[in-house]
Design an enzyme around this catalytic site. Sequence first.
Site, PDB file in Angstrom:
ATOM      1  N   SER A   1      34.171  43.374  30.031  1.00 16.50           N
ATOM      2  CA  SER A   1      33.969  42.423  31.117  1.00 16.50           C
ATOM      3  C   SER A   1      33.009  43.017  32.141  1.00 16.50           C
ATOM      4  CB  SER A   1      35.300  42.119  31.803  1.00 16.50           C
ATOM      5  OG  SER A   1      35.106  41.378  32.991  1.00 16.50           O
TER       6      SER A   1
ATOM      7  N   TYR B   1      42.896  44.591  36.190  1.00 22.88           N
ATOM      8  CA  TYR B   1      41.971  44.030  35.190  1.00 22.88           C
ATOM      9  C   TYR B   1      40.717  44.896  35.104  1.00 22.88           C
ATOM     10  CZ  TYR B   1      39.082  40.699  32.654  1.00 22.88           C
ATOM     11  OH  TYR B   1      38.271  40.096  31.720  1.00 22.88           O
TER      12      TYR B   1
END
Length: 173
Positions: free
Chosen positions: A72, A85
């Site tokens: 990501s 995250y």
Amino acid sequence: MFQQIQTEHGHPPDIVISNAGYGKRIPNVLNISLDDFDYMLNVNLRASFILVKRVVEHMISQRWGRIVFVSSIAAYGGGINGCHYAASKGGLTGMMKNLSSRLAEYNISVNDVAPAMIGSTGMIPSTMVMDDVVANIPLRRLGTPEETANVVTMLVTTGYMTGQSLLMAGGLK
């Protein structure tokens, strides 16, 4: 899963795409429980490690393999989901860099794709105001799963590229 692959194909996978992803949005570190943190790392990082452990011996023995992680942009810029995250995806990119340097001699490439917001994946909560999100992306749209698949396909078919993280972010930095 590995037993089924072995039964159907006669050997472990030659190509692994680790696309596990979980992104519960908890932006404030004070609200992230230890259980939330552990779950995020288990899904986004530990699962990829387990996949690699299961395939790498076969890849080394045949002196060929492809491993692609889906990371990501949060691995680089923190993102909007929270530190748990970002840490999980940053760990994935770090693992990719380490593995690529250690497996290259066996003709095993290891890379990752690091997308920003990709539509139609279930990772974007319906409560997010899409106009605000898209307004911050220079291309003024979300990426598509097909565009992500194109990059993954390129990495699987390009053996000279290893140790690279390809940002797919619509111009976000």
